[in-house]
Motif scaffolding. Structure first.
Motif, PDB file in Angstrom:
ATOM      1  N   ASP A  21      -6.944  50.627  99.108  1.00  0.00           N
ATOM      2  CA  ASP A  21      -5.856  51.033  98.213  1.00  0.00           C
ATOM      3  C   ASP A  21      -6.393  51.267  96.805  1.00  0.00           C
ATOM      4  OD1 ASP A  21      -3.366  51.558  97.116  1.00  0.00           O
ATOM      5  OD2 ASP A  21      -2.648  49.497  97.276  1.00  0.00           O
ATOM      6  N   ALA A  22      -7.271  50.386  96.353  1.00  0.00           N
ATOM      7  CA  ALA A  22      -7.875  50.549  95.022  1.00  0.00           C
ATOM      8  C   ALA A  22      -8.712  51.827  94.968  1.00  0.00           C
ATOM      9  CB  ALA A  22      -8.725  49.336  94.673  1.00  0.00           C
ATOM     10  N   ALA A  23      -9.477  52.083  96.022  1.00  0.00           N
ATOM     11  CA  ALA A  23     -10.310  53.300  96.063  1.00  0.00           C
ATOM     12  C   ALA A  23      -9.429  54.547  96.037  1.00  0.00           C
ATOM     13  CB  ALA A  23     -11.191  53.289  97.309  1.00  0.00           C
ATOM     14  N   LEU A  24      -8.326  54.522  96.782  1.00  0.00           N
ATOM     15  CA  LEU A  24      -7.403  55.663  96.767  1.00  0.00           C
ATOM     16  C   LEU A  24      -6.783  55.859  95.387  1.00  0.00           C
ATOM     17  CD1 LEU A  24      -5.314  55.422 100.061  1.00  0.00           C
ATOM     18  CD2 LEU A  24      -6.722  57.337  99.329  1.00  0.00           C
ATOM     19  N   ASP A  44      -1.218  55.637  81.565  1.00  0.00           N
ATOM     20  CA  ASP A  44      -2.290  55.002  80.793  1.00  0.00           C
ATOM     21  C   ASP A  44      -2.673  53.629  81.341  1.00  0.00           C
ATOM     22  OD1 ASP A  44      -2.217  57.180  79.154  1.00  0.00           O
ATOM     23  OD2 ASP A  44      -1.221  56.167  77.483  1.00  0.00           O
ATOM     24  N   TRP A  45      -1.823  53.025  82.151  1.00  0.00           N
ATOM     25  CA  TRP A  45      -2.065  51.690  82.685  1.00  0.00           C
ATOM     26  C   TRP A  45      -2.403  51.680  84.171  1.00  0.00           C
ATOM     27  CZ3 TRP A  45      -2.779  47.259  80.125  1.00  0.00           C
ATOM     28  CH2 TRP A  45      -2.491  47.288  78.757  1.00  0.00           C
ATOM     29  N   TRP A  46      -2.511  52.828  84.789  1.00  0.00           N
ATOM     30  CA  TRP A  46      -2.809  52.877  86.219  1.00  0.00           C
ATOM     31  C   TRP A  46      -4.134  52.210  86.542  1.00  0.00           C
ATOM     32  CZ3 TRP A  46      -1.165  58.313  88.420  1.00  0.00           C
ATOM     33  CH2 TRP A  46       0.232  58.450  88.309  1.00  0.00           C
ATOM     34  N   ILE A  50      -5.872  49.162  89.710  1.00  0.00           N
ATOM     35  CA  ILE A  50      -7.138  49.225  90.447  1.00  0.00           C
ATOM     36  C   ILE A  50      -7.914  47.929  90.236  1.00  0.00           C
ATOM     37  CG2 ILE A  50      -9.349  50.433  90.662  1.00  0.00           C
ATOM     38  CD1 ILE A  50      -7.798  52.981  89.690  1.00  0.00           C
ATOM     39  N   ALA A  51      -7.983  47.485  88.994  1.00  0.00           N
ATOM     40  CA  ALA A  51      -8.700  46.246  88.683  1.00  0.00           C
ATOM     41  C   ALA A  51      -8.063  45.051  89.383  1.00  0.00           C
ATOM     42  CB  ALA A  51      -8.727  46.026  87.171  1.00  0.00           C
ATOM     43  N   VAL A  52      -6.747  44.963  89.355  1.00  0.00           N
ATOM     44  CA  VAL A  52      -6.044  43.845  89.999  1.00  0.00           C
ATOM     45  C   VAL A  52      -6.320  43.835  91.500  1.00  0.00           C
ATOM     46  CG1 VAL A  52      -3.742  42.983  90.609  1.00  0.00           C
ATOM     47  CG2 VAL A  52      -4.252  43.610  88.250  1.00  0.00           C
ATOM     48  N   LYS A  53      -6.248  44.998  92.132  1.00  0.00           N
ATOM     49  CA  LYS A  53      -6.464  45.071  93.581  1.00  0.00           C
ATOM     50  C   LYS A  53      -7.903  44.731  93.954  1.00  0.00           C
ATOM     51  CE  LYS A  53      -2.742  48.365  94.107  1.00  0.00           C
ATOM     52  NZ  LYS A  53      -2.380  49.765  94.314  1.00  0.00           N
ATOM     53  N   LEU A  54      -8.870  45.192  93.157  1.00  0.00           N
ATOM     54  CA  LEU A  54     -10.271  44.864  93.442  1.00  0.00           C
ATOM     55  C   LEU A  54     -10.546  43.378  93.240  1.00  0.00           C
ATOM     56  CD1 LEU A  54     -12.136  47.949  91.943  1.00  0.00           C
ATOM     57  CD2 LEU A  54     -11.836  47.364  94.366  1.00  0.00           C
ATOM     58  N   LEU A  55      -9.990  42.796  92.192  1.00  0.00           N
ATOM     59  CA  LEU A  55     -10.165  41.356  91.965  1.00  0.00           C
ATOM     60  C   LEU A  55      -9.495  40.542  93.067  1.00  0.00           C
ATOM     61  CD1 LEU A  55      -9.685  41.223  88.104  1.00  0.00           C
ATOM     62  CD2 LEU A  55     -11.793  40.741  89.376  1.00  0.00           C
TER      63      LEU A  55
END
Length: 121
Positions: A21-24, A44-46, A50-55
């Motif tokens: 999901d983060a990669a997408l 601007d906050w998207w 990505i950071a939250v999902k990867l962490l």
């Protein structure tokens, strides 16, 4: 509730789905863009999602071996998708993206939490 994932594989599946999901989300396809625009989340906050999902994915993987880490990461993922569900309901954006993506991920994260951590109850 046990603090060690048993079985471990639901945590690995959830981590893989979140990482995907983060990669997408790096170049979001139409259904992700529609979802984020539908709830009024600023472009601007998207990057923060990505950071939250990867962490979260990293925490789930680490939690397979480190007692307590995975349970906390999985609980955080559940809270994330509860907040996303609330955002959809509040924005009245209840299209397919809500029912399939948002609630689907909430169900997956809840399922992983119950299967991996609740058997010890």
């Amino acid at each position: 509730m046990t603090l060690t994932a048993d079985p471990w594989w639901p945590q690995a599946v959830l981590a893989a789905v979140l990482a995907g999901d983060a990669a997408l989300s790096v170049r979001p396809p139409a259904f992700i863009r529609a979802c984020l625009h539908g709830v009024g989340f600023p472009e601007d906050w998207w990057w923060s999602l990505i950071a939250v999902k990867l962490l979260a994915a990293a925490g789930l993987v680490a939690g397979i071996q480190a007692a307590g880490v995975g349970a906390a990461a999985n609980a955080g993922v559940v809270c994330y998708f509860l907040a996303a569900s609330y955002a959809h309901i509040r924005a009245r954006f209840l299209k397919t993206e809500f029912w399939v993506n948002c609630l689907g991920m909430l169900a997956l994260s809840l399922g992983a939490l119950v299967v991996s951590y609740a058997p010890g109850i």
